[in-house]
Design an enzyme around this catalytic site. Structure first.
Site, mmCIF file in Angstrom:
data_model
loop_
_atom_site.group_PDB
_atom_site.id
_atom_site.type_symbol
_atom_site.label_atom_id
_atom_site.label_comp_id
_atom_site.label_asym_id
_atom_site.label_seq_id
_atom_site.Cartn_x
_atom_site.Cartn_y
_atom_site.Cartn_z
ATOM 1 C CE LYS A 1 -37.806 20.828 -20.332
ATOM 2 N NZ LYS A 1 -36.630 20.623 -21.478
ATOM 3 N N GLY B 1 -35.626 10.723 -17.559
ATOM 4 C CA GLY B 1 -34.650 11.346 -17.839
ATOM 5 C C GLY B 1 -33.437 10.800 -16.830
ATOM 6 C CB SER B 2 -29.963 12.124 -16.085
ATOM 7 O OG SER B 2 -30.213 13.218 -15.476
ATOM 8 C CD GLU C 1 -40.781 5.353 -15.386
ATOM 9 O OE1 GLU C 1 -39.831 4.189 -15.495
ATOM 10 O OE2 GLU C 1 -41.858 5.111 -14.783
ATOM 11 C CB CYS D 1 -33.750 3.940 -19.853
ATOM 12 S SG CYS D 1 -35.307 3.521 -20.703
ATOM 13 C CD GLU E 1 -27.957 5.911 -18.063
ATOM 14 O OE1 GLU E 1 -28.301 7.150 -17.731
ATOM 15 O OE2 GLU E 1 -29.049 5.420 -18.225
HETATM 16 P P1 NAD Z 1 -31.814 14.821 -18.454
HETATM 17 O O1 NAD Z 1 -32.061 14.561 -16.795
HETATM 18 O O2 NAD Z 1 -30.379 15.653 -18.634
HETATM 19 O O3 NAD Z 1 -33.162 15.792 -18.992
HETATM 20 C C1 NAD Z 1 -34.216 15.270 -19.179
HETATM 21 C C2 NAD Z 1 -35.292 16.308 -19.138
HETATM 22 O O4 NAD Z 1 -35.220 17.248 -18.008
HETATM 23 C C3 NAD Z 1 -34.957 17.418 -20.332
HETATM 24 O O5 NAD Z 1 -36.268 17.705 -20.727
HETATM 25 C C4 NAD Z 1 -34.259 18.615 -19.640
HETATM 26 O O6 NAD Z 1 -34.680 19.656 -20.073
HETATM 27 C C5 NAD Z 1 -35.035 18.523 -18.282
HETATM 28 N N1 NAD Z 1 -34.542 19.158 -17.108
HETATM 29 C C6 NAD Z 1 -33.220 19.364 -16.835
HETATM 30 N N2 NAD Z 1 -33.124 19.986 -15.517
HETATM 31 C C7 NAD Z 1 -34.314 20.108 -14.912
HETATM 32 C C8 NAD Z 1 -34.721 20.542 -13.692
HETATM 33 N N3 NAD Z 1 -34.074 21.062 -12.765
HETATM 34 N N4 NAD Z 1 -36.192 20.454 -13.500
HETATM 35 C C9 NAD Z 1 -36.896 20.029 -14.399
HETATM 36 N N5 NAD Z 1 -36.557 19.552 -15.691
HETATM 37 C C10 NAD Z 1 -35.449 19.712 -15.876
HETATM 38 O O7 NAD Z 1 -31.876 13.566 -19.136
HETATM 39 P P2 NAD Z 1 -31.360 13.417 -20.777
HETATM 40 O O8 NAD Z 1 -29.925 13.574 -20.954
HETATM 41 O O9 NAD Z 1 -32.279 14.192 -21.630
HETATM 42 O O10 NAD Z 1 -31.863 11.901 -20.985
HETATM 43 C C11 NAD Z 1 -30.862 10.845 -20.734
HETATM 44 C C12 NAD Z 1 -31.311 10.025 -19.682
HETATM 45 O O11 NAD Z 1 -32.639 9.609 -19.468
HETATM 46 C C13 NAD Z 1 -30.533 8.860 -19.219
HETATM 47 O O12 NAD Z 1 -30.096 8.804 -18.082
HETATM 48 C C14 NAD Z 1 -31.564 7.574 -19.546
HETATM 49 O O13 NAD Z 1 -31.374 6.485 -18.861
HETATM 50 C C15 NAD Z 1 -32.866 8.352 -19.093
HETATM 51 N N6 NAD Z 1 -34.050 7.538 -19.651
HETATM 52 C C16 NAD Z 1 -34.891 6.901 -18.865
HETATM 53 C C17 NAD Z 1 -35.950 6.334 -19.436
HETATM 54 C C18 NAD Z 1 -36.876 5.217 -18.442
HETATM 55 O O14 NAD Z 1 -37.997 5.061 -18.996
HETATM 56 N N7 NAD Z 1 -36.083 4.929 -17.467
HETATM 57 C C19 NAD Z 1 -36.316 6.477 -20.747
HETATM 58 C C20 NAD Z 1 -35.414 7.366 -21.493
HETATM 59 C C21 NAD Z 1 -34.316 7.724 -20.853
#
Ligand code: NAD
Length: 496
Positions: free
Chosen positions: A158, A207-208, A229, A263, A360
């Site tokens: 996804k 993600g976040s 992550e 990240c 962040e």
């Molecule tokens: P986000 O959390 O908004 O979204 C990430 C993914 O989760 C998207 O595909 C989104 O559609 C999905 N999502 C949203 N709500 C959901 C739910 N309730 N259930 C399941 N999936 C859901 O993050 P973003 O804004 O896309 O990415 C930025 C963040 O990602 C930053 O905080 C960054 O630090 C982090 N990040 C971490 C790493 C790592 O390896 N630690 C790598 C890259 C990015």
């Protein structure tokens, strides 16, 4: 349908469907049906398919970079970087999958296990849900989907609704090479992701921190394992003995790569007082030579756009609030006039209460803080709810390694940024709010997508009963008790 726009100029570059929960359920059911055969062909058979995919990626690298650049607004050099990263991951895990997944035969440890041949096997979770953010639309799916597929799982990816086009292209590649239907891309926003969490047998999320927490809660209700992550606020520590030119070049790249939307971006810099002013002067001069713009594929620019208006506005808020509270932007500090750009920004006179140091930012900002010595730098670096990674810049790498052990983070790079992430034999995972679990880490990066079966079998021909079985009785039980005492006691107790 979800519209995808190029952040550099706002043009419409594609549309993808928003997959409903019912469609997710049906897609996962199809993956579940195809997975047993994928498991049966073994690591060698799966590695052959992944290597074919690698060749397809290389044959289509320009097209992939075009698509990736169109939906992210990255400079060409960074868009072109993701195909080789994915190929490298495939090569590492394809080469080692058979060894990493091989049965193991631990030695029995004591009297009851001694007559047994012990075996552990690795069996995959049937369907792994991989949910990814927008900042690296090919590299992050690759980091998780490749090992999951090689482990024998089917994968439902996804991708972020902001950058889904590269993943859709990848899924087309999987179909074009004629690979088994064990990899599918489900486009959509949070509701589609939540539906994947509701169907998968293992959830791998990047993600976040907020979304990670929601996913962990849901996965816990279903009792399915997950790995998270999450975000970071990575500190860089510059010691007085550092090669300042290398530190400046490394920190500029580590902080501004992908417009700071990584990240593991450097988001705070602690500099020993003796070299602070010289460091800041060099930093500003170096940033002054960077070229920012909407890249047309010509490798003309170093820094591209922010991915979304919300991201640009977040960066603006952190910078404005810092300046209002007494910080100074010695370079940059403003959004661009067109497109979603934000000038690379260096902030000085910042303190530890400011959002630009605590939250962040995920943007091209480098707050610089003067510290008395390494101890103060370590204390401030650890004063964070995040703990993803860090860097230490010093003329004495052994001292850097010693300081690394005092930092509360998942990875430390001495005199470098990002390098742990490309060492697949090392784990990449965050401490504190930066994550739970890890990716990579050699064999563990693949085994995490498997469950272990423990098998015992007799080594020697067996009798029709065992001494520990029924019936119990005074003679046999006492004899067995004495025998076990002799075998488990140590020293004089053995004979008492
Ligand atoms: P986000 O959390 O908004 O979204 C990430 C993914 O989760 C998207 O595909 C989104 O559609 C999905 N999502 C949203 N709500 C959901 C739910 N309730 N259930 C399941 N999936 C859901 O993050 P973003 O804004 O896309 O990415 C930025 C963040 O990602 C930053 O905080 C960054 O630090 C982090 N990040 C971490 C790493 C790592 O390896 N630690 C790598 C890259 C990015």
């Amino acid at each position: 349908m979800i519209e995808v726009r190029c952040p550099a100029d706002g043009r419409l570059v594609g549309r993808v469907p928003s997959t409903s929960p019912e469609q997710v359920r049906a897609a996962v059911a199809r993956l579940r049906e195809a997975q047993p055969e994928w498991e049966r062909i073994g690591p060698g058979g799966r590695a052959a398919w992944l290597r074919t995919l690698r060749d397809w990626l290389l044959d289509n690298d320009r097209h992939l970079a075009d698509v990736l650049q169109s939906e992210t607004g990255k400079p060409r050099a960074e868009a072109a970087f993701e195909v080789p990263v994915m190929c490298d991951i495939i090569n590492f895990y394809a080469k080692n999958a058979a060894r990493f997944l091989a049965d193991e035969h631990p030695r029995p440890h004591g009297p009851l296990g001694a007559p047994k041949r012990l075996t552990t096997t690795h069996r995959p979770y049937p369907v792994v849900g991989v949910i990814t953010p927008w900042n690296f639309p090919l590299a992050i799916p690759a980091m998780d989907a490749v090992p999951a597929l090689l482990a024998g799982a089917a994968v439902a990816l996804k991708p972020s609704e902001i950058t889904p086009l590269t993943a859709v292209t990848l899924a087309r590649g999987w179909t074009e090479i004629g690979a088994p239907p064990v990899f599918t891309v489900l486009t959509g926003a949070g509701a589609t992701g939540a539906a994947v969490v509701d169907e998968a047998d293992f959830v791998q999320f990047t993600g976040s921190t907020g979304t990670g927490r929601a996913i962990a809660t849901r996965a816990a209700q279903r009792l399915v394992p997950y790995s998270l992550e999450l975000g970071g606020k990575d500190p860089a520590i510059v010691l007085a003995d550092a090669d300042l030119d290398r530190a400046v070049n490394g920190i500029v790249w580590g902080g501004l790569f992908n417009s700071g939307q990584a990240c593991v971006s450097i988001e705070r810099v602690y500099v020993e007082a003796a070299v602070h002013d010289e460091f800041v002067a060099k930093l500003v001069a170096r940033i002054g030579r960077l070229r920012q713009g909407g890249d047309d594929g010509s490798y003309r620019y170093d820094i591209g756009a922010m991915a979304t208006p919300a991201q640009r506005d977040l960066v603006r808020r952190h910078v404005t609030e810092a300046i209002d509270a007494g910080a100074t932007a010695v370079t940059g500090g403003r959004p661009g006039e067109e497109g979603l750009f934000f000038e690379p920004t260096v902030l000085v006179d910042v303190d530890h209460s400011m959002a630009c140091v605590r939250e962040e930012t995920f943007g091209p900002t480098l707050p610089v803080i003067k510290v008395a010595d390494a101890d103060e730098a370590i204390r401030l670096a650890n004063d964070s709810t995040y703990g993803l990674s860090a860097s230490v810049w010093t003329g004495d790498p052994r001292r850097g390694e010693r300081l690394a052990r005092e930092l509360d983070v998942g990875a430390v790079n001495v005199n470098d940024a990002y390098s742990n992430l490309f060492s697949f034999t090392l784990p990449h995972g965050g401490w504190k709010n930066s994550g739970l679990g890890a990716r990579f880490g050699g064999a563990q990066g693949l085994r995490k997508y498997t469950r272990r079966t423990a098998i015992t079998a007799p080594r020697l021909p067996t009798a029709n009963s065992e001494i520990t079985w029924y019936p119990y009785g005074p003679v046999r039980s006492r004899l067995l008790g004495r025998l076990l005492r002799v075998l488990t006691a140590r020293g004089a107790r053995r004979w008492r």
